[in-house]
Design a protein around this motif. Sequence first.
Motif, mmCIF file in Angstrom:
data_model
loop_
_atom_site.group_PDB
_atom_site.id
_atom_site.type_symbol
_atom_site.label_atom_id
_atom_site.label_comp_id
_atom_site.label_asym_id
_atom_site.label_seq_id
_atom_site.Cartn_x
_atom_site.Cartn_y
_atom_site.Cartn_z
ATOM 1 N N GLY A 39 -12.800 121.365 31.663
ATOM 2 C CA GLY A 39 -11.887 122.311 31.056
ATOM 3 C C GLY A 39 -10.463 121.801 31.040
ATOM 4 O O GLY A 39 -10.077 120.976 31.859
ATOM 5 N N TRP A 40 -9.718 122.257 30.073
ATOM 6 C CA TRP A 40 -8.309 121.914 29.926
ATOM 7 C C TRP A 40 -7.497 123.116 30.357
ATOM 8 O O TRP A 40 -7.645 124.203 29.799
ATOM 9 N N ASN A 41 -6.648 122.944 31.357
ATOM 10 C CA ASN A 41 -5.861 124.042 31.906
ATOM 11 C C ASN A 41 -6.772 125.230 32.239
ATOM 12 O O ASN A 41 -6.480 126.362 31.917
ATOM 13 N N ALA A 42 -7.890 124.929 32.863
ATOM 14 C CA ALA A 42 -8.923 125.921 33.150
ATOM 15 C C ALA A 42 -8.900 126.310 34.619
ATOM 16 O O ALA A 42 -8.263 125.655 35.437
ATOM 17 N N GLN A 43 -9.609 127.370 34.921
ATOM 18 C CA GLN A 43 -9.746 127.817 36.297
ATOM 19 C C GLN A 43 -11.199 128.211 36.517
ATOM 20 O O GLN A 43 -11.709 129.111 35.859
ATOM 21 N N PHE A 44 -11.880 127.502 37.424
ATOM 22 C CA PHE A 44 -13.258 127.842 37.747
ATOM 23 C C PHE A 44 -13.639 127.238 39.093
ATOM 24 O O PHE A 44 -12.969 126.348 39.601
ATOM 25 N N TRP A 45 -14.709 127.741 39.678
ATOM 26 C CA TRP A 45 -15.229 127.284 40.957
ATOM 27 C C TRP A 45 -16.683 126.906 40.742
ATOM 28 O O TRP A 45 -17.389 127.541 39.976
ATOM 29 N N VAL A 46 -17.146 125.899 41.456
ATOM 30 C CA VAL A 46 -18.547 125.489 41.384
ATOM 31 C C VAL A 46 -19.047 125.277 42.810
ATOM 32 O O VAL A 46 -18.371 124.640 43.622
ATOM 33 N N SER A 47 -20.226 125.831 43.108
ATOM 34 C CA SER A 47 -20.813 125.638 44.436
ATOM 35 C C SER A 47 -22.095 124.816 44.323
ATOM 36 O O SER A 47 -22.847 124.947 43.358
ATOM 37 N N PHE A 48 -22.312 123.973 45.326
ATOM 38 C CA PHE A 48 -23.482 123.096 45.396
ATOM 39 C C PHE A 48 -24.099 123.226 46.781
ATOM 40 O O PHE A 48 -23.411 123.461 47.751
ATOM 41 N N PHE A 49 -25.397 122.991 46.867
ATOM 42 C CA PHE A 49 -26.076 122.955 48.158
ATOM 43 C C PHE A 49 -26.879 121.660 48.325
ATOM 44 O O PHE A 49 -26.871 121.046 49.374
ATOM 45 N N ALA A 50 -27.571 121.258 47.299
ATOM 46 C CA ALA A 50 -28.447 120.096 47.344
ATOM 47 C C ALA A 50 -28.388 119.399 45.990
ATOM 48 O O ALA A 50 -27.870 119.969 45.030
ATOM 49 N N PRO A 51 -28.850 118.203 45.867
ATOM 50 C CA PRO A 51 -29.690 117.396 46.733
ATOM 51 C C PRO A 51 -28.875 116.589 47.733
ATOM 52 O O PRO A 51 -27.717 116.256 47.497
ATOM 53 N N LYS A 52 -29.523 116.291 48.839
ATOM 54 C CA LYS A 52 -28.875 115.529 49.895
ATOM 55 C C LYS A 52 -28.409 114.176 49.369
ATOM 56 O O LYS A 52 -29.098 113.539 48.582
ATOM 57 N N ASN A 53 -27.222 113.769 49.807
ATOM 58 C CA ASN A 53 -26.582 112.486 49.475
ATOM 59 C C ASN A 53 -25.994 112.401 48.070
ATOM 60 O O ASN A 53 -25.465 111.356 47.709
ATOM 61 N N ALA A 54 -26.078 113.456 47.287
ATOM 62 C CA ALA A 54 -25.368 113.457 46.004
ATOM 63 C C ALA A 54 -23.880 113.601 46.299
ATOM 64 O O ALA A 54 -23.480 114.312 47.223
ATOM 65 N N LYS A 55 -23.046 112.930 45.538
ATOM 66 C CA LYS A 55 -21.595 112.991 45.730
ATOM 67 C C LYS A 55 -21.001 113.840 44.617
ATOM 68 O O LYS A 55 -21.409 113.744 43.458
ATOM 69 N N ASN A 71 -27.267 121.260 54.160
ATOM 70 C CA ASN A 71 -27.032 122.178 55.270
ATOM 71 C C ASN A 71 -25.947 123.199 54.981
ATOM 72 O O ASN A 71 -26.011 124.320 55.463
ATOM 73 N N VAL A 72 -24.934 122.796 54.229
ATOM 74 C CA VAL A 72 -23.760 123.633 53.988
ATOM 75 C C VAL A 72 -23.471 123.685 52.497
ATOM 76 O O VAL A 72 -23.571 122.675 51.806
ATOM 77 N N ILE A 73 -23.108 124.845 52.009
ATOM 78 C CA ILE A 73 -22.691 124.968 50.613
ATOM 79 C C ILE A 73 -21.340 124.284 50.456
ATOM 80 O O ILE A 73 -20.419 124.530 51.235
ATOM 81 N N LYS A 74 -21.222 123.446 49.449
ATOM 82 C CA LYS A 74 -19.964 122.744 49.163
ATOM 83 C C LYS A 74 -19.347 123.359 47.911
ATOM 84 O O LYS A 74 -20.046 123.653 46.944
ATOM 85 N N TRP A 75 -18.037 123.516 47.928
ATOM 86 C CA TRP A 75 -17.302 124.131 46.827
ATOM 87 C C TRP A 75 -16.329 123.140 46.207
ATOM 88 O O TRP A 75 -15.681 122.380 46.921
#
Length: 103
Positions: free
Chosen positions: A20-36, A59-63
């Motif tokens: 997005g351009w000048n956007a505002q949003f959040w994304v949460s991830f949990f898996a797959p393990k070792n994805a960056k 193990n933990v939700i990443k935002w």
Amino acid sequence: MGIVKSKLLRRGAWRTLESGWNAQFWVSFFAPKNAKIKIRYGAGWPLGWDSQNQTLDDNVIKWLKVTNSSLAYARIQVYVPVDMSITYTYFSAPFDGILFNSI
């Protein structure tokens, strides 16, 4: 409420999931393990820069949080070590941040 999305990703390069351009949003991830995961700002190499680099661990939700405080183009990107599907939850603005701030 968030929107759950899934995408098949090919290994070997950073893949853009959302942007997005000048956007505002959040994304949460949990898996797959070792994805960056990261946010890539700007027009690309060499003028772009990365932010919020994280590795998923199952193990933990990443935002990742993209705010409209920056006028730069923002992309949520993922790097996977092998071809795989990734599922994530997309929260568009306005989002009160209660979930984000409680983690």
